[in-house]
Scaffold this active site. Structure first.
Site, PDB file in Angstrom:
ATOM      1  N   GLY A  56       0.846  -1.194   0.000  1.00 36.41           N
ATOM      2  CA  GLY A  56       0.000   0.000   0.000  1.00 36.41           C
ATOM      3  C   GLY A  56       0.873   1.232   0.000  1.00 36.41           C
ATOM      4  N   CYS A  83       5.350  -5.905   1.568  1.00 39.02           N
ATOM      5  CA  CYS A  83       5.602  -4.461   1.586  1.00 39.02           C
ATOM      6  C   CYS A  83       4.871  -3.778   2.754  1.00 39.02           C
ATOM      7  CB  CYS A  83       5.236  -3.895   0.219  1.00 39.02           C
ATOM      8  SG  CYS A  83       5.761  -2.203  -0.018  1.00 39.02           S
ATOM      9  N   TYR A  84       3.872  -2.951   2.494  1.00 34.16           N
ATOM     10  CA  TYR A  84       3.140  -2.300   3.598  1.00 34.16           C
ATOM     11  C   TYR A  84       2.580  -3.368   4.544  1.00 34.16           C
ATOM     12  CZ  TYR A  84      -0.333   0.425   6.159  1.00 34.16           C
ATOM     13  OH  TYR A  84      -1.080   1.011   7.163  1.00 34.16           O
ATOM     14  N   HIS A 169       8.142  -7.244  -3.811  1.00 35.70           N
ATOM     15  CA  HIS A 169       6.897  -7.708  -4.444  1.00 35.70           C
ATOM     16  C   HIS A 169       7.104  -9.006  -5.234  1.00 35.70           C
ATOM     17  CE1 HIS A 169       4.304  -4.269  -3.534  1.00 35.70           C
ATOM     18  NE2 HIS A 169       5.434  -3.588  -3.552  1.00 35.70           N
ATOM     19  N   GLU A 171       4.896 -10.778  -6.512  1.00 31.28           N
ATOM     20  CA  GLU A 171       3.847 -10.932  -7.528  1.00 31.28           C
ATOM     21  C   GLU A 171       4.187 -10.267  -8.853  1.00 31.28           C
ATOM     22  OE1 GLU A 171       3.791  -9.090  -4.870  1.00 31.28           O
ATOM     23  OE2 GLU A 171       2.682  -7.225  -5.108  1.00 31.28           O
ATOM     24  N   SER A 223     -25.791  -7.108 -22.690  1.00 30.34           N
ATOM     25  CA  SER A 223     -25.219  -5.846 -23.165  1.00 30.34           C
ATOM     26  C   SER A 223     -24.634  -6.023 -24.562  1.00 30.34           C
ATOM     27  CB  SER A 223     -24.104  -5.418 -22.226  1.00 30.34           C
ATOM     28  OG  SER A 223     -23.030  -6.341 -22.344  1.00 30.34           O
ATOM     29  N   GLY A 224     -24.563  -7.280 -25.003  1.00 32.35           N
ATOM     30  CA  GLY A 224     -23.910  -7.541 -26.279  1.00 32.35           C
ATOM     31  C   GLY A 224     -22.462  -7.924 -26.059  1.00 32.35           C
ATOM     32  N   GLY A 225     -21.989  -7.800 -24.824  1.00 28.46           N
ATOM     33  CA  GLY A 225     -20.597  -8.120 -24.528  1.00 28.46           C
ATOM     34  C   GLY A 225     -20.420  -9.539 -24.009  1.00 28.46           C
ATOM     35  N   VAL A 226     -19.159  -9.873 -23.750  1.00 28.96           N
ATOM     36  CA  VAL A 226     -18.819 -11.230 -23.323  1.00 28.96           C
ATOM     37  C   VAL A 226     -19.440 -11.574 -21.968  1.00 28.96           C
ATOM     38  CG1 VAL A 226     -16.884 -12.807 -22.904  1.00 28.96           C
ATOM     39  CG2 VAL A 226     -16.561 -10.845 -24.383  1.00 28.96           C
ATOM     40  N   ASP A 227     -19.331 -10.648 -21.018  1.00 28.61           N
ATOM     41  CA  ASP A 227     -19.693 -10.985 -19.640  1.00 28.61           C
ATOM     42  C   ASP A 227     -21.149 -11.395 -19.504  1.00 28.61           C
ATOM     43  OD1 ASP A 227     -17.205  -9.933 -19.470  1.00 28.61           O
ATOM     44  OD2 ASP A 227     -17.816  -8.084 -18.478  1.00 28.61           O
ATOM     45  N   SER A 228     -22.051 -10.550 -20.047  1.00 32.24           N
ATOM     46  CA  SER A 228     -23.459 -10.886 -19.861  1.00 32.24           C
ATOM     47  C   SER A 228     -23.823 -12.112 -20.697  1.00 32.24           C
ATOM     48  CB  SER A 228     -24.359  -9.697 -20.193  1.00 32.24           C
ATOM     49  OG  SER A 228     -24.086  -9.199 -21.477  1.00 32.24           O
ATOM     50  N   LYS A 368     -11.720 -11.141 -16.371  1.00 28.84           N
ATOM     51  CA  LYS A 368     -12.199 -11.204 -17.754  1.00 28.84           C
ATOM     52  C   LYS A 368     -11.647 -12.416 -18.523  1.00 28.84           C
ATOM     53  CE  LYS A 368     -14.275  -8.570 -20.913  1.00 28.84           C
ATOM     54  NZ  LYS A 368     -15.465  -7.768 -20.605  1.00 28.84           N
TER      55      LYS A 368
END
Ligand code: XMP
Length: 512
Positions: A56, A83-84, A169, A171, A223-228, A368
């Protein structure tokens, strides 16, 4: 796939917190990120095998520095402070943290001093990546120092209490063997369960939806997108035609998108979809509005109205499906210090508070790219899965200034050229988003022999892993040239094309 037996990451506000969760999930172990202010009970509910305290930007001595409940160190599972997270752990347990004048960024050499479960199997010296301010100068009782850099104590542990901490870090890719350090923690120390894979996820989620929904009906806003689409496909697998989908044309979609998407969803996915043409209503709401957040609010509000009307017309439907993803949840959680809300993403919140729906959010724990993998496993067409993300408020946030029918037509035409040329260059799948933005900036051009005072299109093409950070794509000169020439030649009103070379942060992907 279960959320039990994984690792909880508590967010103290570092830009890398998401990355920690992501690295752990790449090991097929579930990882949830919660704000550091989360209640101990909330963490316990997930039955984690370990906890990571993220980095952080603060100093533990700032009065407003983020803190978590010290009981997180006594959950009975191993804890890793990064770290923090290391500084907070040290400070909380009675060690000493020295305040630094400057933050220290970049590479350093780690020397490993003692046998340590966390650094097991690593060479005695490693290049690591730092991004910190304060230093630990005295460790709390029970801890030993396992690694140092030239300037600082860099790795400590209390084997008896199973508390571990590193100042660097692991990661980030710049830390050599960072993934091994995380693996040592996740598997060697925590013995986390490796049960986070696609097939298991689908089976468990479908079963859970069936149990919850029973014979009732569910409604999904596509929505026309991948997620929905992936969310709808999952729920459809669970309850079949008890799921009804609604796809609203808000007049802010890309060229031919409403027509093409409707046929894809109906014919290729076999979904029941009600198509609603509401373009005029949205445009009426946007008349005279130029402020980006006001545009978002009005579009969000109108969407709820249109959707509510449809829902009422369809009879009693208790469940609402939403394609909410993990980063949506995280970006909308605003806690003091950590990851704050930058833009209002109206696909989270909003609907349920005004309508009596229970939410089904089967993708809430996913990133995603994980959603794309689930969609692939469910057999969704590739063109749907590789489709670039598109914001809920659509072209309204890519059209700076007032949204009018005429300006939308100009933007659509320019945007279609960008998409076409990116496809033609074989770059569509390699880029995260590629689009045009219409600027309210006029400049002088010469077309034929005439002076033409037209508008400017900005072209934005970015690469990203999850939209939290993004870099602009170094497009080949020929591709930029084709895009620019075609836009100026084919789109009336545009006389100048510029390429956006800003990365996120500090810029965002969308212009508004
Ligand atoms: P920014 O512009 O914040 O965008 O870097 C990150 C990602 O989110 C998308 N985006 C939105 N999606 N409603 C959405 O559903 C919104 O209001 C919205 N604003 C941005 C953007 O396209 C990018 O992928």
């Amino acid at each position: 796939m279960s959320v039990r037996g994984g690792i909880v990451v508590l967010d103290f506000g570092s830009q890398y917190t998401q990355l920690i969760a992501r690295r752990i999930r790449e090991m097929e172990v579930f990882s949830a990120m919660l704000p550091c202010t989360a209640a101990v009970e909330e963490v316990r509910k997930l039955e984690p095998r370990g906890v990571v305290l993220s980095g952080g930007p603060n100093s533990v001595y700032d009065p407003a520095s983020p803190k978590c409940d010290p009981q997180m160190l006594q959950l009975g599972v191993p804890v890793l402070g990064i770290c923090y997270g290391m500084q907070w752990m040290t400070h909380t347990l009675g060690g000493t943290v020295q305040r630094a004048e400057h933050r220290e960024y970049g590479r350093a050499d780690l020397k490993i001093l003692n046998g340590s479960a966390l650094l097991e199997g690593l060479p005695r010296e490693l290049k690591i990546w730092n991004s910190h301010g304060d230093h630990v100068v005295a460790v709390p009782e029970g801890f030993q120092i396992c690694g140092r850099t030239e300037n600082a104590i860099a790795a400590i542990e209390d084997a008896a209490r199973r508390l571990f901490a590193v100042e660097f870090h692991p990661e980030v890719r710049h830390t050599d063997r960072g993934e091994e350090i995380l693996r040592n923690f996740v598997f060697g120390i925590c013995q986390a369960r490796q049960n986070w894979n696609r097939k298991a996820f689908i089976a468990e989620t479908v079963e859970a939806i069936r149990q919850r929904v029973g014979e009732a009906r569910a409604l999904c806003a596509l929505s026309g997108g991948v997620d929905s689409a992936v969310a709808a496909a999952l729920v459809h697998r669970a309850i079949g035609d008890h799921l009804t989908n609604v796809f609203v044309d808000n007049g802010l979609l890309r060229q031919n998108e409403f027509r093409d998407t409707l046929s894809l969803l109906r014919e290729r996915l076999g979904l029941v979809v009600v198509g609603v043409n509401a373009a005029e209503r949205f445009l009426a709401q946007l008349k005279g509005v130029t402020d980006p957040e006001e545009k978002r609010r009005r579009i969000g509000r109108e969407f709820i109205e249109v959707f509510a009307e449809q829902a009422r017309g369809l009879g009693n439907i208790p469940f609402l499906v939403q394609g909410t993803l993990y980063p949506d949840v995280i970006e909308s959680v605003s806690v003091k210090g950590p990851s704050q809300t930058i833009k209002t993403h109206h696909n989270v919140g909003g609907l349920p508070s005004v309508m009596p729906f229970q939410l089904l959010e089967p993708l809430r724990d996913l990133f995603k790219d994980e959603v794309r993998q689930i969609g692939r496993e469910l057999g969704l067409p590739e063109e749907m899965l590789t489709k670039h993300p598109f914001p809920g408020p659509g072209l309204a946030v890519r059209l700076l200034g007032e949204v009018t029918e005429e300006r939308l037509a100009t933007l659509r035409a320019a945007d279609a050229i960008v998409t076409e040329e990116i496809h033609r260059a074989g770059l569509y799948e390699k880029t995260w988003q590629a689009f045009a933005v219409l600027l309210p900036v006029r400049s002088v051009g010469v077309m034929g022999d005439e002076r033409h005072y037209g508008f400017t299109a900005a072209v934005r093409v970015v690469e990203s892993e999850d939209a939290m950070t993004a870099d602009w794509t170094r497009l080949p000169g020929e591709v930029l040239e084709r895009i620019s020439t075609r836009i100026v030649n084919e789109v009336r009103d545009i006389t100048r094309v510029v390429y956006d070379i800003s990365s996120k942060p500090p810029s965002t992907i969308e212009w508004e």
